[in-house]
Design a protein around this motif. Sequence first.
Motif: not given
Length: 351
Positions: A161-183
Amino acid sequence: GINAEYGHIPDFGMLMIGANAGIIGMTKEHLGLSLALGVPVFVVVTKIDMCPPNVLEETMKLLVKILKSPGCRKIPLLVSSQDDVIVSATNFSSERICPIFQISNVTGQNMELLKSFLNLLSVKNVYREGDTVEFQIDDTYSVPGVGTVISGTCMRGSIKINDTLLMGPNSLGEFKTILIKSIHRKRLPVKEVRAGQSASFALKKIKRADVRKGMVLVSPHSNPQAIWEFEAEIRVLHHPTTISVRYQAMVHSGSIRQTASIVNMSVQHMRTGDKALCRFRFIKHPEYIKADHRMVFREGRTKAVGNILRVFPDAPPPSRGPKRDKMKAIYPGRRRRVKSFNDRLETTETK
């Protein structure tokens, strides 16, 4: 079937057959898929309490015939005692032996043998916990009061919980930073998920429209790359005619499911049973894909399986020019005026 066999990385497969219905087309389909992906299979024949003995005998004869056929080359073993359970469970991972259970959920006949067998099975897939994080997304939800929720399988590392990860790729091939709120795991809140476990994550400030199946969560320092093109060695299991360059079909690899086109091949044409090196290109958007991943290539009744040998991170995205203007240049012509309903009504009234 393909999503279950690929997306959830099963250790074993349980093939369910109704004793009265017998072996149907879907049964053969799932058995063939398991054989192609190298997943060990055991068979459970159900409803033996309501099935006439002669029908059950015919079903078993056909089942044994299919398992012994050159395409399967399995050794069928009808489990009828605890000794059979121990023998089949210890030799099951070799993929040659195929235990067969005859059970009834109504009377409970042979249910204890099946439970004992499941308890004796050992895990086939080995996961690395101390490695960098890799989590493949199988599904997305929008939960009222919680927000965007994703579910999937943790392939490597561990997520808290509260780990910061990269999520992707989107349609442009980019990875977005996300935060895990709960598991959540198995409908219960947990603090951590380890490699080999499936779980659901609630994400902070992420819209559901920004997430899709096939995306991954990875460590920020892993430098992930979005891939448009990859090379794979594939074998055609079935195709009614021939496969050549520019042929398009659906590619399944892990939780990835997207149409890809063949850019070039090591042979001119491929037919049923042929094997070749093919370079594929995704049609819609790039994916996070790696060498040594297994893949299925299918379209209608066409099926091909293979291994991804290498990826091409430098391949450019497709150019999306104004298609309508291009078509006008090729086919110049007078634009026809289509009369509206009101115009036609006025013409009728005048007459």
